[in-house]
Every structure is written in C-alpha cells, then in structure tokens.
Design a protein around this motif. Structure first.
Motif, mmCIF file in Angstrom:
data_model
loop_
_atom_site.group_PDB
_atom_site.id
_atom_site.type_symbol
_atom_site.label_atom_id
_atom_site.label_comp_id
_atom_site.label_asym_id
_atom_site.label_seq_id
_atom_site.Cartn_x
_atom_site.Cartn_y
_atom_site.Cartn_z
ATOM 1 N N GLU A 47 -6.601 -5.355 -2.280
ATOM 2 C CA GLU A 47 -7.031 -4.114 -2.916
ATOM 3 C C GLU A 47 -6.065 -3.629 -3.981
ATOM 4 O O GLU A 47 -6.400 -2.797 -4.809
ATOM 5 C CB GLU A 47 -7.184 -3.011 -1.852
ATOM 6 C CG GLU A 47 -8.453 -3.164 -1.034
ATOM 7 C CD GLU A 47 -8.401 -2.390 0.265
ATOM 8 O OE1 GLU A 47 -7.414 -1.652 0.487
ATOM 9 O OE2 GLU A 47 -9.344 -2.529 1.056
ATOM 10 N N GLN A 55 -4.115 -2.889 -7.151
ATOM 11 C CA GLN A 55 -4.431 -3.063 -8.565
ATOM 12 C C GLN A 55 -3.135 -2.979 -9.361
ATOM 13 O O GLN A 55 -2.253 -2.208 -9.011
ATOM 14 C CB GLN A 55 -5.365 -1.939 -9.024
ATOM 15 C CG GLN A 55 -6.707 -1.945 -8.354
ATOM 16 C CD GLN A 55 -7.678 -2.872 -9.025
ATOM 17 O OE1 GLN A 55 -7.305 -3.597 -9.935
ATOM 18 N NE2 GLN A 55 -8.912 -2.866 -8.587
ATOM 19 N N ARG A 69 0.830 -1.203 0.000
ATOM 20 C CA ARG A 69 0.000 0.000 0.000
ATOM 21 C C ARG A 69 0.868 1.258 0.000
ATOM 22 O O ARG A 69 1.079 1.863 -1.024
ATOM 23 C CB ARG A 69 -0.970 0.001 1.164
ATOM 24 C CG ARG A 69 -2.022 1.076 1.032
ATOM 25 C CD ARG A 69 -2.948 1.120 2.210
ATOM 26 N NE ARG A 69 -3.838 -0.029 2.272
ATOM 27 C CZ ARG A 69 -4.406 -0.451 3.406
ATOM 28 N NH1 ARG A 69 -4.147 0.158 4.533
ATOM 29 N NH2 ARG A 69 -5.211 -1.487 3.385
ATOM 30 N N ARG A 112 -5.423 -7.407 3.415
ATOM 31 C CA ARG A 112 -6.416 -6.541 2.784
ATOM 32 C C ARG A 112 -5.774 -5.680 1.694
ATOM 33 O O ARG A 112 -6.327 -5.506 0.609
ATOM 34 C CB ARG A 112 -7.015 -5.645 3.857
ATOM 35 C CG ARG A 112 -8.380 -5.130 3.563
ATOM 36 C CD ARG A 112 -8.801 -4.269 4.707
ATOM 37 N NE ARG A 112 -9.259 -5.070 5.822
ATOM 38 C CZ ARG A 112 -10.554 -5.174 6.140
ATOM 39 N NH1 ARG A 112 -11.440 -4.550 5.441
ATOM 40 N NH2 ARG A 112 -10.927 -5.917 7.151
ATOM 41 N N GLN A 135 -9.562 -10.773 -7.060
ATOM 42 C CA GLN A 135 -9.842 -9.937 -5.910
ATOM 43 C C GLN A 135 -10.689 -10.671 -4.863
ATOM 44 O O GLN A 135 -10.368 -10.643 -3.678
ATOM 45 C CB GLN A 135 -10.567 -8.674 -6.370
ATOM 46 C CG GLN A 135 -10.382 -7.548 -5.402
ATOM 47 C CD GLN A 135 -10.233 -6.219 -6.111
ATOM 48 O OE1 GLN A 135 -10.466 -6.119 -7.306
ATOM 49 N NE2 GLN A 135 -9.846 -5.199 -5.385
#
Lengths: 662, 342
Positions: free
Chosen positions: A337, A339, A129, A333, A270
C-alpha cells in the motif's frame, strides 16, 4: 478511449415469463428423475462398476515409478535431479536459520540477538506504515522470545523467508512469460486453476516420493505451493496496466526490454506486491501443514501436541502461528500500500534516510546490549512464560461446564441432521450427477461448459472413489449451507454502516491469514473428533468469504440506484430486498463460490480428525507414500471445486452483464 | 509552399475477422453498409489529409468516431489495415521496428488523455524518461528535463510523484515529457478532456503560448468544438471513421459540407469566429472612409460601430485598400439568421 463504440447485439428471442421460470426447473429435472428412480436403476448407473474404472492411479504411479527409478538424463536419474535441487535449498536455509536462531558454530558467530530481530522488525513496520505497525511487529517478535517459542518460530520464519522469494521469483517469471506469449498463457492458466484447487496434502505426497521426508522436503513443498498465486497475480497485474501507459512507453521509443522493465513492471508494482503478500501467506499456511512430511518449526510442534491431545500447549503454538501470520500479512500489505512521496531537497543524509539510520542504530545498540548482558541476546529459559496452564484451565472449564450440552448438541446434530443427509447423498447415482452438471453447464454457458464440467464429474466417477467423493460432497454441502445461513445475515448486518463494514473487513482479513490448520484446535477442544468437529472447522474457515463478499456486494451497489429507491419511498427493508440484494447477488454468489473452495481445502485437512471421505484416503496415501493415489484423489477434489467454480462464475458473469454491472 | 510534414492517403482501419481480405474483396472501397452487414467495425475509413510544417490540425469527433484510432494509425501505435502514412516523405508503414523506435525517440512526442505518467517516477524522471530510453547520460537528460519542466511552469515540483499533483499539473508533466526529445511532430490525444472547464481553458492558453515559442507540427484530437476553434489552424470533423469535412473553422461554419457538420456548428457563437470579410458586400474600388474597419476583424469587435452607424461601413484590407462594405442587415443576418451568409 477505445476506437469505436461496440454495438451490443440485441437478443431476438426474449423468453416469456413461463419459460424463464421453467428453465431452472428443467435443468434439475433429469437429476431428479434419476435420483428418485435410484432404487429402480441398474447397478451400473448407480456406481461405476469396478471393471469399468479407469486405473488413473496405476498410470500415475507407473509414471512416477518410471521417473523415480528409470528416467535417466545421461548421468543421473530424475530423482537424483530432484534430490540435487533439494540439496541446493539447504544453503540459503542454513544461512537464514543461522542468522535468526542457530548461529554459525563453524565460524564461531552467534545468531542475531532477539533484541535486534525485534528492533529491526519494529523499524520495518514503522517505515512501511506507522509506529503502531512497528510496535505490533516488535511486540510479536518479543512475544516469541518471552513465551518460549523463539527457536520454533524462527525456524518457521526462516522457511518462509527462503521459500517466499524463490516461489515469488518463479511465479513472477512464469507470469511474465504468460503475458508475453499467448500460447504459454493458454497452456498455463488451466494448470494454475487446477494447482490452486489441489488440496495441500496432494502437494506433499509427490514431494515425499521424490525428495523424501524432512525439513528441506517441507521447504520445497512450500515453494511449489506458493508459486501459482504469484504467477496469477503477475498476469493480472501486467494486464491491468492502462493501455495509455503502454502507449506512452512506446511513444518514448522503448525497446521491448525497456518496455517490460522500465514501464510495465514498475507500473504493475502494486499488484505484484499484493502477489508477494499472497505468496508469503501461502508459504506460512503450507509450512505448517508441511510438518506432515517433517518440516520443523511451529507447525511440527502444533501437530505433535494435537496428536497427543495436549490442547493447552497446542493452543499456545497456535497463538504463536497466528501472531506470525498477522505480522507477516500486515508488513507485506503495508509494503503493497505504501506510495512514494517526494523528499525535501538539500537535507542531510540522516533526514533523507531516517529508517536506515534507525535500523543501523538498532543494530549497534543491540550488539552493545548483548555484549553487556546475555539476556539481550538469548531470552533466559528460567524467565520464559507459558500460557499453556491458562489454556488448559480454559479447556477444563469448558469440559466441566459444557460437556453435557456439547455432547447433546453433537449427538443430536449427528443423529438427526448429518447422518440422514449423508444417507441421501450416498444414494446419488453418478449418472444423475453427470446429468445435473451437464444440463446446468449447457444452460449457463453452452455445450463447451457442459463438456468441461461433465468431464470433471466423469473423472471422479471413473477414478473409482465415487462413494468417498459423495461423503466429501455431503460435508461440503452441509458446511456451505450453514456458512450461508450464518454468514449472510452477518454480512447484511455488517453492511449497514461504514464502521461495521470496516470492522468486518478487518476481521475477515485477519482470520483469512491464519493457516487453515489452526482452525482444528478450537473444534477439537469443543467436539473432539468426527463429522461435527470437521464440519464446524469448515464452517469457521469457509464462512469468511461469504461475509466478505456479502459486505462488499451490498456496499458497492451503485449509490444513485439506492438513492432512486430512497426517493421512491422504500423502507429500509424494501431497500435491502428490492434493490441492494438483487444487485449484490452476483457478487455474493462469487463469495459462496470462494466458500466452496475454502470448504474443500478444509475438508481435506479435517481428515486429520477422522473423517471418512476422500480426505481420509489422501491422508492414508500420505502415510503409505502412494503418490499416484494422492495425486488422483487430489485431482478429484480439485475437479469438485472447479465444477462449482465454473458453473457459479458463468452464472454470475451472465447475471452481472444482464444487470449492466460490468 | 513546402512539403507536408505528415500526410496520409486512403488510410483504413477495420476491426473484424479478416480486415485486409475484406478490403481487398471490395476493391479497397467498401460502403459503410457493406462493412456493417459483414460484422466489421470501421474505425478509420478512407482518410486522406496533409499537415504542413508548423500547422495545427485538429481532428474533431464524438466518442466512437475513430479520431483516437486515426491518431494511433499516424503514430503507428495501431497498425492500419490499408493506406499510407508519409512522415517527412518517408513511408511510416514500411518502417521496421527499429526505425520506428528511432523515429519516436527523436521526431515524435505524444500527450495522452489520462496523462499516462509512470506512477513510480518523480516529475523529473518522468520527463527525462524518453531521453533515458534513448541512452542520454544522466546529467544531460536531467538538465534538459529541468529546462522543459520550467517551460511548462512546473519549476520546483521536480521531486514530486504524479499522484501528488493536480490533474492540470499532471498534464503539464505529460506535455513536458512529450517535448523532452524536441520532437518535430506533436500528437495530442484529447489532452485537456480529463480536466475541469476552468483548468481546461488555462491549459489551452498555455498550449497556445508554447506553440508560439516552439512552432511544432501538431495533430490535436478533441471532442470539444470550442476547443477546436480556439487552437486549430484547420479542423477535420470525423464521423463513423471518415472525415466529413476538413477546413478552417470559418469554412465549417459558413459552408458546412454535410448536415452533420451543419448540426455541429449551428450553436457556435459566430460573432467571435466569423470575420468581417466573410459577411461583407463587395464594392467597387474607391477611396475608403477614414473610419473604415479591417476585413479580418471579428464580428464581435465591430458590434458597437454597427449599432451606432446608419450607413454601410467601409471595409479595408491590411494595406488600407477598400475591399467591401458591411451593412447592418447582413451583419444581423450573419449572427442571428441560422442560414449561412449568402
């Protein structure tokens, strides 16, 4: 686009206003009559007589004994087989544990330095992230080292790291098989339903019988417990792929194998990763509870300290578990998420794989550091900090200043609320309960649903634990009502602005990742043991879905309908009660359904702090290794949950379709 | 004239408890009332047509008219209940699974309404996908994919993922993917319906440009009559699973076979659709005037002449021979009188 617009059959018999109001009243009528006439009823209608009970437990035990002692596949018995499987698991377990904490003394290799573990977790978070997640991950790992939880937490982590891929893999294959073979899906979905509503302890007892107690038994229990959610999400994910994508695959000329591996699985990526997240969190929840059959690690530590009522130290372990839960959840998580994005072409290897490069750098630096100073490889004991005195101080402070009010509250609740309600519940005749669910099932979903739900209740009644079940029902009912009373206003408040809704979601997400066992710590701190403590624990844990679904439901009312309300001149209050609430209500009911499920899970775990319900019986079955009893009682609990689930989802679906929301 | 590229005869697709048995009980020709009364849904009802090599057949209908199902029956993504589909003279419905895979790998391409790109693959990998599944080597398939990507005007975006592209660009990828194997037969299922009007227009031009180069045989589905007129050689109008009328746009407008077709075509701007030939009065052969107009000119292009010339204007064919005359009255009637030209 589907081929042809389906014509919706119009309902010929539009019920009048009177019939509409009378229908719900009529469905509770048989129940009320039987309940109020309870003193007049013959004994057999109150409680299933001993002679009538069906010996489910003996049958199960006979079957288990047969498996354990007699069933031979040529050279070995079933138990030999299960033990052999258990033996297999020790290999990866030893490998991961050696890598993380214990090292490999046989070949003279030390474990990874803690700096390296922390650094790698940081890089992982960063790559998935942003640097903030990296800092969180690295910080939490460092916390384990600095606060003396290194060994315990790494043992727990290694169980999760071994169990999650195995459980995920098995669940994934089951899911694929279910999607490809309708008969398999028809067979496995009900089983998954039951498995997902079985209390944790019910998994532990057969494991204890077939594998024994110990660390590897705990690991196996963890694996088995985490399979159902992955199977379910695999089915959901693969079925959720747009039909066009599948057609594109076919038109490209894919064989069935190419279709699965090159089109369907990547397109469902996903959903599958959300499944992986679930598996990891379930593993962590279970490995804590598996300490009851001897799994080592943080859970074992927590259990031990709770049993000796060392609240401060228990809290310290609890915090470590919570931190681990947050990091594992956030990392998985973030992976779900993330991409893919395009890379600039013709750049150096370093720029194309920045995180791999950093990870390698981290490894090199930490190895060099630990060669220079031992502090980098193992955090020195004399520097270890402990927060236990702080927590103990807090507990003492609470006891000192709040002992009397808490005591009054507890006694008052018990005397004037809980005991009377319990009394009422214990008078419910089993016939009344069957009548209630049968009529409710019939009016919501026809005779089929009525048959299923009354079957569930009959099983509970004839298994011979009716009174215990009623106590469980009473605790769950009280807790769920309180959850609604507290959770609904919170949800409404949180749904008012985008910011609050986001905050509420964050809190719900965070609290939901905590293993349920953790919630026992604060309630023991406040209320010691007993019904009040148990119900408080249930409320804290089970309120989460009510809040989540309330916020979700209210925020997702179609915007144009809300705008129509505003332009009609609704006040905020009218908007809420006349427009938002009715439209969100089916969704909120699904939240309450989840709350009931959570409450049932927690009520069983609360057996640990001395309840008198089915949970206590299961707990006892665990002590005596009575697998049959544990399983049958677990099924009783599962059936309670499934009865509520079937009725509520049927109601919600019907309501939604009538509101045109689906 | 050559043989049709793809043809279907008495094609049926019914949904319901026992479609094949139901059809048999009604000798293969149940009425729509019988179908509805028995709770069946007819997606495709007794459809027959030919598509010639290089022709663009547009199937037009509102949502629920069965046009998408018809396309899927032709490509056998949906199994028809009865009838036959002949592709290059071979019966598609008899093809085994392996033959079907082989056909799709070499002879057919399809473009989808919502693009149906694989989200985890880059533009290059998406376009190369049909080549990859048929086993073409990496170097070769990537070269071919790059060619097609350049053809649809996406050069430079090879490394992007679908979600990083706009809708129009995504559909260009979809088009490139369907062309990668060099298909003979090209199915387009409402390819531009998910795009906004300006982009849609641009993509239609792009499509026509490509077709000029490629000259494929095309079955094109749309619910937009303007789009149908722009791209079609011939148009089939579908309603309740059956074809109401099949013909050129001009035929549909000037001679609608049913009230339904008439209703569809009544608001079409005729000046850009009808040619002079369809409204002129025939005349006896003589030497045409110098300023004669061409018979295949659209009415819009001769508007100024009509306004400025009192007398009927001579109309000539491609060779310059006189074929008729156009007077102001019949011109005005054709444009503004809702009755078709007599």
């Amino acid at each position: 686009m589907s081929a042809v617009a389906m014509e919706r059959p119009t309902r010929a018999d539009a019920p009048g206003a009177f019939a509409k109001a009378a229908k719900p009243a009529l469905s509770v009528l048989p129940f009320l009559i039987l309940f109020l006439c309870a003193p007049l009823l013959p004994g057999w209608m109150m409680k299933v007589p001993q002679a009538w009970t069906i010996p489910f437990i003996d049958w199960t035990n006979a079957f288990i004994d047969h498996l354990r002692d007699d069933a031979l596949f040529g050279l070995f018995s079933f138990r030999d087989f299960t033990r052999w499987i258990a033996e297999l698991i020790t290999w990866p377990l030893a490998l991961v544990e050696g890598l993380l904490v214990s090292g490999f003394p046989a070949i003279g290799l030390p474990a990874m330095p803690w700096v390296m573990t922390a650094g790698l977790c940081g890089v992982l978070g960063w790559s998935l992230r942003d640097w903030r997640l990296g800092a969180l991950a690295a910080g939490c790992v460092a916390y384990m080292a600095i606060f003396g939880k290194w060994e315990l937490s790494m043992i727990t982590l290694s169980v999760v790291l071994v169990a999650a891929p195995i459980a995920g893999g098995i669940g994934f294959l089951l899911g694929i098989l279910a999607v490809k073979k309708p008969w398999f899906e028809a067979a496995i979905v009900p089983v998954l339903n039951v498995l997902q509503s079985l209390p944790h302890f019910s998994y532990l007892i057969p494991i204890a019988v077939f594998i024994g107690v110990g660390h590897k038994a705990g690991t196996i229990a963890t694996i088995i417990f985490a399979i159902p959610p992955m199977a379910r999400l695999t089915i959901l994910g693969l079925k959720g792929i747009a039909e066009e994508i599948r057609e594109a695959g076919k038109m490209a000329g894919c064989t069935r194998f190419q279709m699965l591996w090159m089109v369907e699985i990547p397109a469902a990526r996903q959903a599958l990763l959300v499944g992986v997240n679930q598996v990891i969190m379930q593993c962590l929840a279970m490995v804590v509870i598996a300490s009851f059959v001897g799994a080592r690690g943080l859970g074992h530590d927590l259990l031990f300290r709770l049993q000796s009522l060392k609240i401060g130290q228990a809290l310290e372990s609890g915090v470590a578990i919570v931190l681990m839960a947050i990091v594992l959840d956030q990392l998985s998580r973030a992976a779900a998420e993330k991409q893919p994005s395009h890379l600039a072409e013709n750049t150096s290897w370093l720029a194309r794989f920045p995180f791999v490069s950093i990870a390698i750098a981290v490894c090199v630096v930490s190895l060099v550091l630990s060669a220079i100073t031992p502090y980098a490889s193992v955090w020195p004991t004399e520097w270890t900090l402990s927060t236990a005195p702080l927590w103990d101080g807090l507990v003492d402070w609470i006891t000192l200043y709040f002992f009397d009010p808490l005591q009054y509250f507890r006694d008052g609740m018990l005397l004037y609320v809980l005991i009377p309600i319990r009394g009422l519940f214990q008078q419910i005749p089993w016939t009344a309960m069957v009548a209630l669910v049968a009529v409710a099932g019939w009016s919501l979903g026809g005779w089929r649903l009525a048959l299923i739900v009354s079957g569930f209740v009959l099983f509970i009644a004839f298994a011979g634990f009716w009174e215990r079940s009623l106590i469980t029902a009473y605790m769950v009912t009280v807790a769920v009502l309180l959850c609604i009373l507290i959770g609904l206003p919170i949800g409404i408040w949180a749904s008012k602005t985008e910011r609050r809704a986001k905050l509420a979601k964050l809190w719900c997400d965070t609290f939901q990742t905590f293993p349920s066992f953790i919630y026992l710590i604060p309630v023991i701190m406040l209320f010691k043991v007993g019904d009040v403590a148990a119900i408080s624990a249930i409320i804290i844990y089970a309120m989460i879905p009510t809040i989540r679904y309330t916020v979700f439901g209210l925020r997702n009312v179609p915007q144009d309908i809300v705008e129509a309300g505003i332009t009609s001149g609704c006040t905020q209050r009218q908007l809420l009660w006349n427009i938002r609430m009715p439209l969100a209500f089916p969704e909120i009911m699904l939240g309450i359904n989840q709350t009931i499920m959570f409450a049932l899970f927690m009520v069983i775990i609360a057996a640990f702090i001395g309840t008198k319900d089915i949970g206590q019986e299961i707990f006892r079955a665990l002590t005596f290794n009575d697998a049959g009893k544990g399983l049958v009682l677990g099924l009783c609990v599962a059936f309670m949950g499934l009865t509520a689930d079937k009725l509520i989802t049927a109601w919600s679906a019907e309501r939604k379709s009538r509101l045109g929301l689906v | 004239m050559s043989d049709p590229k793809i043809a279907c005869r008495n094609l049926w697709k019914l949904y319901g408890p026992d479609p094949a048995g139901f059809l048999k009980r009604h000798d293969g020709h149940p009425t729509i009332e019988a179908i509805r009364a028995q709770g069946y849904i007819s997606a495709v009802r007794d459809v027959s047509f030919d598509v010639m090599p290089g022709e663009i057949l547009v199937v037009m209908g509102l949502s629920g008219s069965g046009k998408s199902t018809l396309l899927r029956c032709l490509s056998r993504l949906v199994e028809p209940t009865a009838g036959e589909v002949m592709f290059e003279g071979r019966d598609m419905l008899r093809a085994t699974d392996n033959e079907l895979i082989d056909l799709r790998r070499h002879k057919m391409g399809m473009v989808f309404q919502n693009f149906a790109l694989l989200p985890h693959r880059t533009v290059l990998d998406n376009v190369a996908f049909p080549l990859q599944v048929r086993g073409t080597g990496r170097q070769e398939r990537e070269n071919r994919a790059r060619e097609v990507i350049e053809l649809v005007g996406l050069k430079g975006r090879e490394g992007y993922y679908p979600r990083e592209l706009s809708g129009g660009q995504q559909q260009r990828v979809g088009i490139a993917r369907s062309l990668a194997v060099g298909p003979d037969l090209w199915f387009l299922d409402e390819p531009f319906s998910a795009l906004d009007p300006l982009i849609r227009k641009e993509m239609q031009d792009e499509f026509l440009r490509l077709q000029k180069v490629l000259n494929k045989t095309i079955v094109f589905i749309t619910h937009d009559f303007d789009e149908a007129i722009r791209v079609a050689d011939r148009i089939a109008i579908m309603k309740d699973g059956a074809i109401e009328q099949l013909g050129t746009a001009e035929q549909l407008v000037t001679r609608p076979a049913t009230p339904y077709v008439a209703k569809f075509t009544e608001n079409i701007p005729r000046d850009r659709l009808l040619s002079v030939r369809s409204v002129m009065e025939p005349s006896a052969p003589r030497k045409p005037a110098k300023d004669a107009i061409r018979a295949d000119a659209l009415l819009a292009s001769v508007a100024r002449r009509i306004v400025t010339t009192e007398r009927p204007i001579d109309v000539v064919d491609d060779e310059g021979a006189l074929v008729g005359t156009l007077d102001r009255g019949s011109y005005i009637d054709a444009l503004y009188d809702q009755e078709p030209a007599r």
